[in-house]
Motif scaffolding. Structure first.
Motif, short mmCIF file in Angstrom:
data_model
loop_
_atom_site.label_atom_id
_atom_site.label_comp_id
_atom_site.label_asym_id
_atom_site.label_seq_id
_atom_site.Cartn_x
_atom_site.Cartn_y
_atom_site.Cartn_z
N THR A 1 56.58 -37.43 -9.13
CA THR A 1 56.94 -37.66 -10.53
C THR A 1 57.42 -36.38 -11.19
O THR A 1 58.45 -36.36 -11.88
N ALA A 2 56.69 -35.29 -10.99
CA ALA A 2 57.06 -34.00 -11.59
C ALA A 2 58.41 -33.52 -11.07
O ALA A 2 59.27 -33.06 -11.84
N MET A 3 58.64 -33.65 -9.77
CA MET A 3 59.90 -33.19 -9.20
C MET A 3 61.07 -34.08 -9.64
O MET A 3 62.14 -33.58 -10.00
N ASN A 4 60.88 -35.38 -9.64
CA ASN A 4 61.94 -36.27 -10.12
C ASN A 4 62.30 -35.96 -11.56
O ASN A 4 63.47 -36.02 -11.96
N LEU A 5 61.29 -35.62 -12.38
CA LEU A 5 61.55 -35.30 -13.79
C LEU A 5 62.42 -34.06 -13.93
O LEU A 5 63.37 -34.06 -14.72
N ILE A 6 62.15 -33.01 -13.17
CA ILE A 6 62.98 -31.81 -13.33
C ILE A 6 64.41 -32.08 -12.87
O ILE A 6 65.37 -31.60 -13.49
N PHE A 7 64.58 -32.88 -11.82
CA PHE A 7 65.94 -33.17 -11.36
C PHE A 7 66.67 -34.12 -12.32
O PHE A 7 67.89 -34.03 -12.47
N TRP A 8 65.93 -34.99 -13.00
CA TRP A 8 66.53 -35.82 -14.03
C TRP A 8 67.02 -34.94 -15.18
O TRP A 8 68.13 -35.12 -15.69
N ILE A 9 66.20 -33.98 -15.60
CA ILE A 9 66.60 -33.07 -16.69
C ILE A 9 67.84 -32.27 -16.29
O ILE A 9 68.80 -32.16 -17.06
N GLN A 10 67.83 -31.73 -15.08
CA GLN A 10 68.97 -30.94 -14.60
C GLN A 10 70.25 -31.77 -14.57
O GLN A 10 71.33 -31.28 -14.90
N ALA A 11 70.13 -33.03 -14.16
CA ALA A 11 71.31 -33.89 -14.03
C ALA A 11 71.83 -34.37 -15.37
O ALA A 11 72.95 -34.89 -15.44
N HIS A 12 71.05 -34.19 -16.44
CA HIS A 12 71.45 -34.69 -17.75
C HIS A 12 71.71 -33.56 -18.75
O HIS A 12 71.62 -33.76 -19.96
N THR B 1 67.50 -38.12 -8.90
CA THR B 1 67.84 -37.87 -10.31
C THR B 1 67.83 -39.15 -11.14
O THR B 1 67.91 -39.09 -12.37
N LYS B 2 67.75 -40.29 -10.48
CA LYS B 2 67.92 -41.56 -11.20
C LYS B 2 66.66 -42.40 -11.26
O LYS B 2 66.59 -43.33 -12.07
N ALA B 3 65.69 -42.11 -10.43
CA ALA B 3 64.46 -42.92 -10.42
C ALA B 3 63.77 -42.82 -11.78
O ALA B 3 63.59 -41.74 -12.32
N ASN B 4 63.43 -43.95 -12.34
CA ASN B 4 62.67 -44.02 -13.60
C ASN B 4 63.33 -43.28 -14.76
O ASN B 4 62.67 -42.70 -15.61
N ARG B 5 64.67 -43.31 -14.78
CA ARG B 5 65.39 -42.54 -15.80
C ARG B 5 65.10 -43.01 -17.22
O ARG B 5 65.08 -42.20 -18.16
#
Length: 336
Positions: free
Chosen positions: A176-187, A321-325
């Motif tokens: 969850t923590a890692m997906n969150l940082i990659f979501w932020i980076q991608a947006h 980057t897209k999981a649980n966006r």
């Protein structure tokens, strides 16, 4: 103990080894989704020393099995033995196994030589025949810093601390923590990962992917990962992996964060643990997140856990980057 996921045709393959070495074997017989087993069931067997996997018992394709094994390696330090009888040395699947560091592979088609290879795999050093072929190159492909088709935001903040903790072990905090940082980076934002997890998952991830170290940060897929809070620069967000919520005293990395996320699972025997963890956080603003909750259980959680609980789907890719966006957008809405 050896955990053995086996098809019916190979169910007795480890019997001789079990008798000779006095090593108990726990057999699970049938057909399995390996990824589902890793995520949902393996937590009950994390005390075993070895896991033997009969390729015939796995439902996934070869490529999907590799991804499931990568997830397994991220979460567990247990020797993996793959039984893939008749697999030629030129097989792409075998080369993928070697590349991710799984070199205990039984490939013979004849029972006598299969048993010899099994003995080799369970020896102190493990099978050595594929060691020299192992590739040091990571198997993941670079991720673009910004995904073109993702909506971009402007994050008006600096060094906002987001703490992610779990009500129990193995509920998906690190992913969850890692997906969150990659979501932020991608947006359009900047984020880094800070480990405050006593399980030391980041050390295993670094060992697996062998990222470049720049200053105090390990750089993976364009994001910075820190083992300590000695940051090299400012970020919009610092995402802290807190591991299991501290007990009896909640850890400072969680209480002092600007945004707190508490993750829990929803199996019947896990609900009391999730509830008690939230009760201990009752004086703190906390986002309660239920992971992998089935539709029929969601109304129950809204009734007995919290009326504002959020739900998150499983993610099996640390760099997704897209999981649980939609959930991540809601968590950070105040900073956009």
């Amino acid at each position: 103990m050896i955990l053995y996921l086996t098809s019916h045709s190979n169910v007795n393959l480890l019997d001789q080894f079990e008798m000779e070495q006095d090593m108990p074997v726990k057999k699970l017989i049938g057909q399995f989704s390996l990824l589902s087993f890793v995520v949902k069931d393996m937590r009950h067997f994390n005390h075993v020393r070895y896991i033997a996997i009969d390729r015939k018992a796995i439902l996934e394709s070869d490529d999907e099995m590799i991804q499931a094994l990568l997830s397994f390696q991220t979460m567990y330090e247990i020797r993996v033995i793959v039984i893939a009888e008749g697999l030629p040395d030129s097989s792409h699947f075998l080369q993928q196994l070697i590349q991710i560091g799984i070199t205990n592979v039984v490939t013979s088609e004849h029972i006598k030589s299969m048993l010899e290879e099994i003995q080799d795999c369970f020896s102190e050093q493990g099978m050595q025949r594929y060691i020299t072929s192992a590739s040091p190159e990571p198997v993941n492909k670079p991720l673009a810093a910004i995904i073109p088709d993702e909506e971009q935001y402007e994050f008006d903040c600096k060094n906002i601390r987001i703490a992610v903790a779990g009500s129990d072990r193995r509920v998906g905090v690190t992913t969850t923590a890692m997906n969150l940082i990659f979501w932020i980076q991608a947006h359009g934002g900047s984020a880094c990962y800070l480990e405050a997890n006593t399980s030391k998952h980041l050390a295993h991830i670094i060992h697996l992917f062998d990222p470049e170290k720049v200053g105090n940060a390990y750089v993976m897929e364009g994001a910075d990962f820190y083992l300590t809070s000695e940051f090299d620069r400012d970020y919009n967000f610092i995402v802290t992996d807190c591991g299991v919520l501290g007990e009896p005293r909640i850890q400072d990395s969680f209480t002092k964060a600007d945004v707190r996320v508490l993750c829990g699972s929803a199996m019947p025997y896990e609900l009391p643990v999730f509830y008690r963890a939230l009760e201990r956080c009752k004086d703190l603003p906390v986002f309660a997140v239920g992971l992998s909750v089935t539709e029929n259980l969601k109304p129950l959680l809204l009734q007995v856990i919290r009326r504002d609980i959020l739900f998150m789907d499983s993610s099996h890719d640390l760099f997704d980057t897209k999981a649980n966006r939609q959930l991540y957008r809601k968590l950070l809405n105040d900073f956009i």
